[in-house]
Motif scaffolding. Sequence first.
Motif, PDB file in Angstrom:
ATOM      1  N   SER A 132       8.272  19.022 -14.944  1.00  0.00           N
ATOM      2  CA  SER A 132       7.193  18.541 -15.808  1.00  0.00           C
ATOM      3  C   SER A 132       5.882  18.610 -15.048  1.00  0.00           C
ATOM      4  O   SER A 132       5.811  18.224 -13.878  1.00  0.00           O
ATOM      5  N   LEU A 133       4.837  19.121 -15.705  1.00  0.00           N
ATOM      6  CA  LEU A 133       3.520  19.179 -15.049  1.00  0.00           C
ATOM      7  C   LEU A 133       2.709  17.913 -15.277  1.00  0.00           C
ATOM      8  O   LEU A 133       1.551  17.835 -14.853  1.00  0.00           O
ATOM      9  N   SER A 134       3.286  16.916 -15.919  1.00  0.00           N
ATOM     10  CA  SER A 134       2.547  15.664 -16.111  1.00  0.00           C
ATOM     11  C   SER A 134       2.519  14.886 -14.798  1.00  0.00           C
ATOM     12  O   SER A 134       3.559  14.566 -14.224  1.00  0.00           O
ATOM     13  N   ASP A 135       1.311  14.569 -14.335  1.00  0.00           N
ATOM     14  CA  ASP A 135       1.194  13.806 -13.086  1.00  0.00           C
ATOM     15  C   ASP A 135       0.886  12.326 -13.348  1.00  0.00           C
ATOM     16  O   ASP A 135       0.407  11.625 -12.459  1.00  0.00           O
ATOM     17  N   LEU A 136       1.205  11.860 -14.558  1.00  0.00           N
ATOM     18  CA  LEU A 136       1.052  10.426 -14.835  1.00  0.00           C
ATOM     19  C   LEU A 136       2.027   9.602 -13.999  1.00  0.00           C
ATOM     20  O   LEU A 136       1.689   8.524 -13.530  1.00  0.00           O
ATOM     21  N   LEU A 137       3.248  10.106 -13.817  1.00  0.00           N
ATOM     22  CA  LEU A 137       4.294   9.358 -13.116  1.00  0.00           C
ATOM     23  C   LEU A 137       4.748  10.026 -11.819  1.00  0.00           C
ATOM     24  O   LEU A 137       5.393   9.394 -10.999  1.00  0.00           O
ATOM     25  N   THR A 138       4.455  11.301 -11.674  1.00  0.00           N
ATOM     26  CA  THR A 138       4.856  12.044 -10.463  1.00  0.00           C
ATOM     27  C   THR A 138       3.581  12.596  -9.823  1.00  0.00           C
ATOM     28  O   THR A 138       2.804  13.265 -10.497  1.00  0.00           O
ATOM     29  N   PRO A 139       3.357  12.325  -8.520  1.00  0.00           N
ATOM     30  CA  PRO A 139       2.128  12.822  -7.879  1.00  0.00           C
ATOM     31  C   PRO A 139       2.077  14.356  -7.905  1.00  0.00           C
ATOM     32  O   PRO A 139       3.113  15.015  -7.804  1.00  0.00           O
ATOM     33  N   TRP A 140       0.870  14.910  -8.051  1.00  0.00           N
ATOM     34  CA  TRP A 140       0.728  16.360  -8.157  1.00  0.00           C
ATOM     35  C   TRP A 140       1.296  17.095  -6.947  1.00  0.00           C
ATOM     36  O   TRP A 140       1.877  18.178  -7.081  1.00  0.00           O
ATOM     37  N   ASP A 141       1.193  16.508  -5.743  1.00  0.00           N
ATOM     38  CA  ASP A 141       1.710  17.227  -4.569  1.00  0.00           C
ATOM     39  C   ASP A 141       3.231  17.379  -4.629  1.00  0.00           C
ATOM     40  O   ASP A 141       3.784  18.357  -4.119  1.00  0.00           O
ATOM     41  N   VAL A 142       3.920  16.444  -5.271  1.00  0.00           N
ATOM     42  CA  VAL A 142       5.374  16.575  -5.456  1.00  0.00           C
ATOM     43  C   VAL A 142       5.663  17.695  -6.461  1.00  0.00           C
ATOM     44  O   VAL A 142       6.548  18.534  -6.256  1.00  0.00           O
ATOM     45  N   ILE A 143       4.889  17.722  -7.543  1.00  0.00           N
ATOM     46  CA  ILE A 143       5.049  18.783  -8.551  1.00  0.00           C
ATOM     47  C   ILE A 143       4.841  20.158  -7.898  1.00  0.00           C
ATOM     48  O   ILE A 143       5.614  21.099  -8.110  1.00  0.00           O
ATOM     49  N   PRO A 162       3.265  21.339 -20.184  1.00  0.00           N
ATOM     50  CA  PRO A 162       2.422  22.248 -19.403  1.00  0.00           C
ATOM     51  C   PRO A 162       0.942  21.875 -19.433  1.00  0.00           C
ATOM     52  O   PRO A 162       0.214  22.209 -18.497  1.00  0.00           O
ATOM     53  N   SER A 163       0.514  21.189 -20.475  1.00  0.00           N
ATOM     54  CA  SER A 163      -0.867  20.714 -20.478  1.00  0.00           C
ATOM     55  C   SER A 163      -1.042  19.709 -21.596  1.00  0.00           C
ATOM     56  O   SER A 163      -0.159  19.524 -22.427  1.00  0.00           O
ATOM     57  N   SER A 164      -2.143  19.027 -21.588  1.00  0.00           N
ATOM     58  CA  SER A 164      -2.473  18.067 -22.642  1.00  0.00           C
ATOM     59  C   SER A 164      -3.989  17.953 -22.638  1.00  0.00           C
ATOM     60  O   SER A 164      -4.673  18.604 -21.842  1.00  0.00           O
ATOM     61  N   HIS A 165      -4.493  17.126 -23.524  1.00  0.00           N
ATOM     62  CA  HIS A 165      -5.939  16.942 -23.619  1.00  0.00           C
ATOM     63  C   HIS A 165      -6.552  16.629 -22.255  1.00  0.00           C
ATOM     64  O   HIS A 165      -7.583  17.187 -21.872  1.00  0.00           O
ATOM     65  N   ASN A 166      -5.889  15.732 -21.514  1.00  0.00           N
ATOM     66  CA  ASN A 166      -6.435  15.316 -20.218  1.00  0.00           C
ATOM     67  C   ASN A 166      -6.011  16.204 -19.055  1.00  0.00           C
ATOM     68  O   ASN A 166      -6.415  15.963 -17.924  1.00  0.00           O
ATOM     69  N   ARG A 167      -5.144  17.195 -19.344  1.00  0.00           N
ATOM     70  CA  ARG A 167      -4.621  18.008 -18.266  1.00  0.00           C
ATOM     71  C   ARG A 167      -4.795  19.498 -18.568  1.00  0.00           C
ATOM     72  O   ARG A 167      -3.941  20.304 -18.246  1.00  0.00           O
ATOM     73  N   ALA A 168      -5.909  19.832 -19.217  1.00  0.00           N
ATOM     74  CA  ALA A 168      -6.211  21.249 -19.449  1.00  0.00           C
ATOM     75  C   ALA A 168      -6.263  21.931 -18.088  1.00  0.00           C
ATOM     76  O   ALA A 168      -6.757  21.369 -17.128  1.00  0.00           O
ATOM     77  N   GLY A 169      -5.737  23.121 -17.989  1.00  0.00           N
ATOM     78  CA  GLY A 169      -5.810  23.847 -16.725  1.00  0.00           C
ATOM     79  C   GLY A 169      -4.630  23.623 -15.799  1.00  0.00           C
ATOM     80  O   GLY A 169      -4.509  24.291 -14.776  1.00  0.00           O
ATOM     81  N   TYR A 170      -3.738  22.673 -16.134  1.00  0.00           N
ATOM     82  CA  TYR A 170      -2.583  22.413 -15.245  1.00  0.00           C
ATOM     83  C   TYR A 170      -1.625  23.597 -15.211  1.00  0.00           C
ATOM     84  O   TYR A 170      -1.051  23.906 -14.168  1.00  0.00           O
ATOM     85  N   LEU A 171      -1.432  24.254 -16.362  1.00  0.00           N
ATOM     86  CA  LEU A 171      -0.510  25.396 -16.368  1.00  0.00           C
ATOM     87  C   LEU A 171      -1.073  26.519 -15.497  1.00  0.00           C
ATOM     88  O   LEU A 171      -0.331  27.166 -14.758  1.00  0.00           O
ATOM     89  N   GLU A 211      -3.345  32.666 -18.265  1.00  0.00           N
ATOM     90  CA  GLU A 211      -4.501  32.598 -19.178  1.00  0.00           C
ATOM     91  C   GLU A 211      -4.138  32.040 -20.547  1.00  0.00           C
ATOM     92  O   GLU A 211      -4.996  31.945 -21.424  1.00  0.00           O
ATOM     93  N   GLU A 212      -2.866  31.699 -20.764  1.00  0.00           N
ATOM     94  CA  GLU A 212      -2.448  31.235 -22.088  1.00  0.00           C
ATOM     95  C   GLU A 212      -2.874  29.784 -22.330  1.00  0.00           C
ATOM     96  O   GLU A 212      -2.938  28.980 -21.401  1.00  0.00           O
ATOM     97  N   GLN A 213      -3.144  29.485 -23.590  1.00  0.00           N
ATOM     98  CA  GLN A 213      -3.460  28.117 -23.996  1.00  0.00           C
ATOM     99  C   GLN A 213      -2.183  27.452 -24.505  1.00  0.00           C
ATOM    100  O   GLN A 213      -1.560  27.946 -25.431  1.00  0.00           O
ATOM    101  N   THR A 214      -1.800  26.361 -23.886  1.00  0.00           N
ATOM    102  CA  THR A 214      -0.604  25.642 -24.340  1.00  0.00           C
ATOM    103  C   THR A 214      -0.979  24.178 -24.560  1.00  0.00           C
ATOM    104  O   THR A 214      -2.067  23.743 -24.192  1.00  0.00           O
ATOM    105  N   ASP A 215      -0.055  23.428 -25.152  1.00  0.00           N
ATOM    106  CA  ASP A 215      -0.296  22.002 -25.349  1.00  0.00           C
ATOM    107  C   ASP A 215       0.979  21.228 -25.019  1.00  0.00           C
ATOM    108  O   ASP A 215       1.952  21.806 -24.519  1.00  0.00           O
ATOM    109  N   MET A 216       0.982  19.928 -25.294  1.00  0.00           N
ATOM    110  CA  MET A 216       2.135  19.120 -24.890  1.00  0.00           C
ATOM    111  C   MET A 216       3.373  19.351 -25.765  1.00  0.00           C
ATOM    112  O   MET A 216       4.445  18.843 -25.472  1.00  0.00           O
ATOM    113  N   PHE A 217       3.234  20.145 -26.824  1.00  0.00           N
ATOM    114  CA  PHE A 217       4.400  20.481 -27.649  1.00  0.00           C
ATOM    115  C   PHE A 217       4.955  21.866 -27.297  1.00  0.00           C
ATOM    116  O   PHE A 217       5.746  22.441 -28.039  1.00  0.00           O
TER     117      PHE A 217
END
Lengths: 243, 243
Positions: A132-143, A162-171, A211-217
């Motif tokens: 999971s690319l969400s760093d709400l619960l897992t630190p980014w360095d672990v990801i 892979p991304s969400s409103h607050n995490r654009a660019g994470y993918l 370069e793809e645009q994805t969202d949390m779904f």
Amino acid sequence: MGKIYVVGIGPGCEEMMTLHAKNTIEACDVIVGYRTYIELIRKLYPGKEFIESGMRSEIDRCRTCLELAKEGRTVALICSGDAGVYAMASPMMETALDDGFSDVETVPGVTAAQSGSALLGAVIANDYCTISLSDLLTPWDVIEKRLRCAAEGDYCIAIYNPSSHNRAGYLKRACSILLEILPGDRPCGYVRNIGRDDTSVKVCTLSELCEEQTDMFTTVFVGNSATYIKCGRLITPRGYDIK
Amino acid sequence: MGKIYVVGIGPGCEEMMTLHAKNTIEACDVIVGYRTYIELIRKLYPGKEFIESGMRSEIDRCRTCLELAKEGRTVALICSGDAGVYAMASPMMETALDDGFSDVETVPGVTAAQSGSALLGAVIANDYCTISLSDLLTPWDVIEKRLRCAAEGDYCIAIYNPSSHNRAGYLKRACSILLEILPGDRPCGYVRNIGRDDTSVKVCTLSELCEEQTDMFTTVFVGNSATYIKCGRLITPRGYDIK
């Protein structure tokens, strides 16, 4: 005392639920869950009591279930996909056991790694990782470390959140890390809204995925060194000689 | 022309099938599969035509499906667990596409990583890997590398095919590799005969796992650095503050 069932409903449509999941929910007194998931199943259980909550209220949701169970009610806490993978089985069990309540049972479901892979062809066919690319619960360095290890181990990879409103660019960040180890032409793909009315599927290369645009779904898939694309399908051979 | 559905039936009992899997098989003209899996579902489909085969005849099984489909029949090729994970979706698609036949659809199912984790508590709750210890199709040095990468990435690990008649001692070899990186007290567990009449579950440490006897119907789980055992359950926290 009541009982709590943490139930994975699969990708979202009725026919992707297991019979066990469907019957367990039917037999419960009350159904608790994240608003979006409740909406997916509400029509299947007319007349049932539903308690819905928003995102980021996961532990409140667990406490609600616990209180209801301690009042003697049987509770279905629903999750999309599986009940365990990035889902509520773990926090529910932690919350309940912490309070001395142990009557919690998990009902597994089809997770996005499997349902997404099926739509793309057969990409998750051999050893694989989910990250999971969400760093709400897992630190980014672990990801980041896990992405590198997955690439070095030549795993097929399923990327959740892979991304969400607050995490654009994470993918894009994740792809950049993978591209330090994997070639740009590595076959990849992604699936949006698995099991819902507007499912969409795309096959691409790792360079294009950046370069793809994805969202949390969306669930994203990266093949291993043997994965190839044929007739629009993403296929990871298991090693059989098919000739 | 007919059509081929590769169908994951889940761990083995009817109620762990999805409605989609159950209905797809019902709608097919003929059901093809490994003998043991056919036996699991035969009673659900009285009067159907079944074609069963033994182990190590996977590609022959795919060719049989292809011939039937080319004769205009709809075929269900069944797999236990998911249809993709260490299963038939990939070889079936390769065999069919190689022959110019593309009407192959995959119906996913609940895989052992999810159903076993549910029985143990909530061990597969965060980023995880699945690794098969069978070296029939994957060289042992690749398996060894993947074990090291999984441990270094602090993944939860689900180990499929931990041993068999010809591979006694493979789980011990795998544990020895993991123990080069992970502590001996790392919480682990295993589940035998998931979803069948004689399911058994055991929780142990990684050091203890080294000495356990398992077979090809066992799925083994290794926790990540946060996994703990409480009230006999194996739980991997997701990172929520549950207080």
